[in-house]
Design a protein around this motif. Structure first.
Motif, mmCIF file in Angstrom:
data_model
loop_
_atom_site.group_PDB
_atom_site.id
_atom_site.type_symbol
_atom_site.label_atom_id
_atom_site.label_comp_id
_atom_site.label_asym_id
_atom_site.label_seq_id
_atom_site.Cartn_x
_atom_site.Cartn_y
_atom_site.Cartn_z
ATOM 1 N N MET A 1 12.273 -24.121 9.429
ATOM 2 C CA MET A 1 11.118 -24.345 10.312
ATOM 3 C C MET A 1 10.901 -23.105 11.174
ATOM 4 O O MET A 1 11.843 -22.431 11.555
ATOM 5 N N LYS A 2 9.669 -22.807 11.482
ATOM 6 C CA LYS A 2 9.346 -21.642 12.290
ATOM 7 C C LYS A 2 9.956 -21.775 13.684
ATOM 8 O O LYS A 2 10.238 -22.870 14.165
ATOM 9 N N LYS A 3 10.102 -20.648 14.364
ATOM 10 C CA LYS A 3 10.798 -20.636 15.646
ATOM 11 C C LYS A 3 9.873 -20.963 16.817
ATOM 12 O O LYS A 3 10.019 -20.433 17.909
ATOM 13 N N ASP A 4 8.874 -21.799 16.600
ATOM 14 C CA ASP A 4 7.976 -22.190 17.675
ATOM 15 C C ASP A 4 8.293 -23.610 18.128
ATOM 16 O O ASP A 4 7.416 -24.417 18.352
ATOM 17 N N TYR A 5 9.566 -23.897 18.265
ATOM 18 C CA TYR A 5 10.011 -25.216 18.663
ATOM 19 C C TYR A 5 11.296 -25.075 19.463
ATOM 20 O O TYR A 5 11.919 -24.003 19.508
ATOM 21 N N LYS A 6 11.699 -26.152 20.112
ATOM 22 C CA LYS A 6 13.017 -26.176 20.747
ATOM 23 C C LYS A 6 13.632 -27.547 20.531
ATOM 24 O O LYS A 6 12.919 -28.551 20.401
ATOM 25 N N GLY A 220 -5.059 -26.286 3.718
ATOM 26 C CA GLY A 220 -5.218 -24.960 3.136
ATOM 27 C C GLY A 220 -6.692 -24.615 2.986
ATOM 28 O O GLY A 220 -7.562 -25.228 3.600
ATOM 29 N N THR A 221 -7.007 -23.663 2.136
ATOM 30 C CA THR A 221 -8.390 -23.190 1.999
ATOM 31 C C THR A 221 -9.037 -23.608 0.690
ATOM 32 O O THR A 221 -10.139 -23.191 0.374
ATOM 33 N N ASP A 344 0.506 -22.264 4.255
ATOM 34 C CA ASP A 344 1.703 -21.494 4.577
ATOM 35 C C ASP A 344 2.603 -21.416 3.346
ATOM 36 O O ASP A 344 3.165 -22.429 2.921
ATOM 37 N N PRO A 345 2.751 -20.236 2.744
ATOM 38 C CA PRO A 345 3.553 -20.110 1.519
ATOM 39 C C PRO A 345 4.988 -20.626 1.673
ATOM 40 O O PRO A 345 5.549 -21.184 0.722
ATOM 41 N N GLU A 346 5.599 -20.423 2.846
ATOM 42 C CA GLU A 346 6.966 -20.894 3.056
ATOM 43 C C GLU A 346 7.036 -22.418 3.002
ATOM 44 O O GLU A 346 7.986 -22.996 2.452
ATOM 45 N N GLU A 347 6.031 -23.077 3.568
ATOM 46 C CA GLU A 347 6.022 -24.535 3.551
ATOM 47 C C GLU A 347 5.690 -25.078 2.168
ATOM 48 O O GLU A 347 6.209 -26.120 1.754
ATOM 49 N N VAL A 348 4.853 -24.375 1.448
ATOM 50 C CA VAL A 348 4.560 -24.768 0.060
ATOM 51 C C VAL A 348 5.827 -24.683 -0.783
ATOM 52 O O VAL A 348 6.096 -25.550 -1.626
ATOM 53 N N GLU A 349 6.630 -23.654 -0.540
ATOM 54 C CA GLU A 349 7.895 -23.519 -1.262
ATOM 55 C C GLU A 349 8.836 -24.671 -0.933
ATOM 56 O O GLU A 349 9.501 -25.220 -1.820
#
Length: 538
Positions: A1-6, A220-221, A344-349
């Motif tokens: 998960m991205k680092k925009d959380y705590k 997505g688009t 988000d390619p990372e989340e798709v993976e």
């Protein structure tokens, strides 16, 4: 998960939403987006091929809004709709937003008692009705002893035909939506079953609908033509309508999902399809006609109940070049609670590696998994109830006591049993609530149990949902007979079949026990009971 959380004490805190809703309300947002996209395709009738631009749809919504005012509908009144999908089925919702009325929908397939119960909760001043539902609504209005105005999608000598509703060219040219008195005024009432008893009206405000960014569904688009079979009664209808209007994306409409012609929904170049697990599994069991081309399809979104890896594997085999995403959502939160971001390619993976995960935490929602016995927040790979905090949630139940929605610390109790893994991907295992779904329908065990226990040989009965690949769940009764009494499975099933609707029948069968597993408080432990059935220990 991205680092925009705590994470603090096993509670996942996501950043606040940055997007601020338009204080004028949903009506203005829809009006200006439809005007901006007036030349873009808004809807396609999948059966006839008839197309509708946002401009043409806007004109009909304005006329309907004028008609509502002329019919005496005022700010804060309730407007309802009971119809299957067609090019005008979204007009009641949009026109109601334009004048500050609340929208609450019924489904044409509801029985008279169920429709009457929902109708009495909201008591609409006016209702838009499909031709197939006129008799049902007439009976409901008579039973409710009210004077609700009826507008019919089709010809009618007794009621107002939709084609004649709100025709006023002068007012149409001068029309503007109302500005809401308070952005936290109720705009939408969705119906959902509780843990027991009958359905309740879930209230969403202009704020909870608009608080998230228009793209927060994370599609997505690639979504240029969307399909979802849900009628205006279901929350998915409003979720995708909202996305369509705010993003200028077209929808293809069929009256309903046709089990006898399942593949026709792909007769158009659909790029995104929202299918519940029943619909998806039916497609997996139905050979695809040679004439059907799904090359445009990029994403299938499914959900509505826990989904197994084997089910997702079947769907992936059928649609090898399509991403298949499980959403976790409830009517209580607009538009969903968990999903992977298709942009988000990372989340798709992650989606491809974890096929039965329903996604990562979303901005604007905080999460925790609660141990049902201790109330303690649990860490990764520990199962408990999913609870959340968000500004996208309901404001309460309509005209009903809202106690029990939140815990003592203000966390929304989802009633879902699940966990998250070391990557913070969430999984939903089962419903904690006693109800379960058969196809689209919430089955309330207490209603069925109340009938079974009237059988002269029955002492106690518990009804649970047994997972089924096509129908989500089949109802099963676990029965304790009176001492010295006897009854067969067939006898119990026949006794019930004569008294319930088709969806409430015991397709999962009947089992007999001498006693039930109990909780410390002396109540039947339904979760343990279901595990015993699934493990063949009873």
């Amino acid at each position: 998960m991205k680092k925009d959380y705590k994470i603090v004490d096993n509670v996942i805190y996501m950043p606040d939403l940055e997007y601020q809703p338009d204080p004028r309300g949903i009506g203005w947002v829809y009006y200006e987006n439809m005007l901006k996209n007036k030349d873009l395709l808004a809807q396609v009738d999948g059966e006839t091929g008839e197309e509708d631009t946002f401009g043409a749809l806007l004109q009909r919504c304005i006329r309907a809004a004028i008609g509502l005012r002329l019919a005496g509908v005022e700010y804060g009144d309730v407007v309802s709709v009971c119809t299957y999908n067609h090019l005008n089925s979204c007009v009641p919702a949009i026109s109601s937003m334009f004048i500050g009325a609340k929208i609450a929908a019924l489904d044409p397939s509801l029985s008279l008692p169920d429709a009457l119960h929902l109708f009495k909760i909201v008591m609409p001043k006016l209702i838009f009705v499909g031709e197939e539902s006129v008799e049902l609504i007439e009976n409901v209005i008579r039973e409710a002893q009210c004077k609700t105005t009826v507008v019919v999608f089709g010809p009618s000598e007794k009621h107002i035909p939709f084609s004649h509703f709100g025709e006023s060219p002068v007012e149409e040219l001068e029309f503007k939506p109302v500005t809401v008195k308070n952005i936290k005024d109720v705009a939408v009432i969705m119906f959902s079953s509780g843990t027991s008893g009958l359905p309740k009206g879930i209230c969403h405000t202009h704020y909870s609908v608009l608080r998230a960014h228009p793209n927060e569904m994370r599609l997505g688009t690639n979504a240029s033509l969307m399909f979802a079979s849900d009628s205006p009664y279901w929350n998915v209808f409003l979720f995708y309508l909202n996305y369509s209007i705010q993003n200028g994306t077209a929808r293809v409409l069929y009256p309903r999902f046709d089990r006898n012609d399942t593949w026709k929904v792909f007769s158009r170049k659909v790029t995104l399809a929202c299918l519940n697990i029943t619909e998806l599994m039916i497609l997996c069991c139905t050979p695809k006609p040679e004439s059907i081309d799904t090359s445009a399809l990029r994403l299938i979104i499914t959900g509505s109940s826990p989904i197994s890896v084997s089910q997702i594997s079947k769907a992936r085999a059928l649609f090898p070049n399509v991403l298949i995403r499980i959403n976790f959502g409830q009517s209580e939160v607009f538009p969903n609670i968990l999903c992977f971001d298709m942009g988000d390619p990372e989340e798709v993976e992650l989606l491809t590696k974890k096929p039965n995960s329903c996604g990562l935490p979303k901005t604007g929602i905080s999460y925790k998994i609660i141990d049902l016995e201790t109330g303690k927040a649990l860490g990764p790979n520990q199962k408990g109830e999913v609870r959340i905090k968000t500004e996208l949630q309901l404001s309460g139940y309509y005209n009903m006591d809202s106690k029990g929605i939140w815990d003592e610390d203000g966390w929304l109790k989802t009633g879902d049993y699940g966990y998250y893994d070391e990557d913070y991907c969430f999984y939903i295992v089962d419903r904690i609530k006693e109800m379960f779904k058969y196809q689209y329908w919430h089955i309330i065990p207490a209603i069925i149990e109340g009938i079974i226990i009237t059988h002269p040989a029955v002492l106690t009965a518990i009804v649970i949902g047994i997972p089924h690949e096509l129908d989500e769940n089949h109802a099963m009764a676990i029965v304790q007979l009176k001492k010295g009494a006897s009854a067969s499975e067939e006898e119990i099933q026949k006794y019930l079949d004569e008294k319930v609707e088709d969806r409430q029948r015991l397709r999962g069968g009947v089992k007999f026990v001498e006693k039930f597993p109990l909780t410390p408080s002396g109540k039947v432990n339904r979760f343990v009971l279901k595990q015993m059935v699934l493990q063949n220990t009873i």
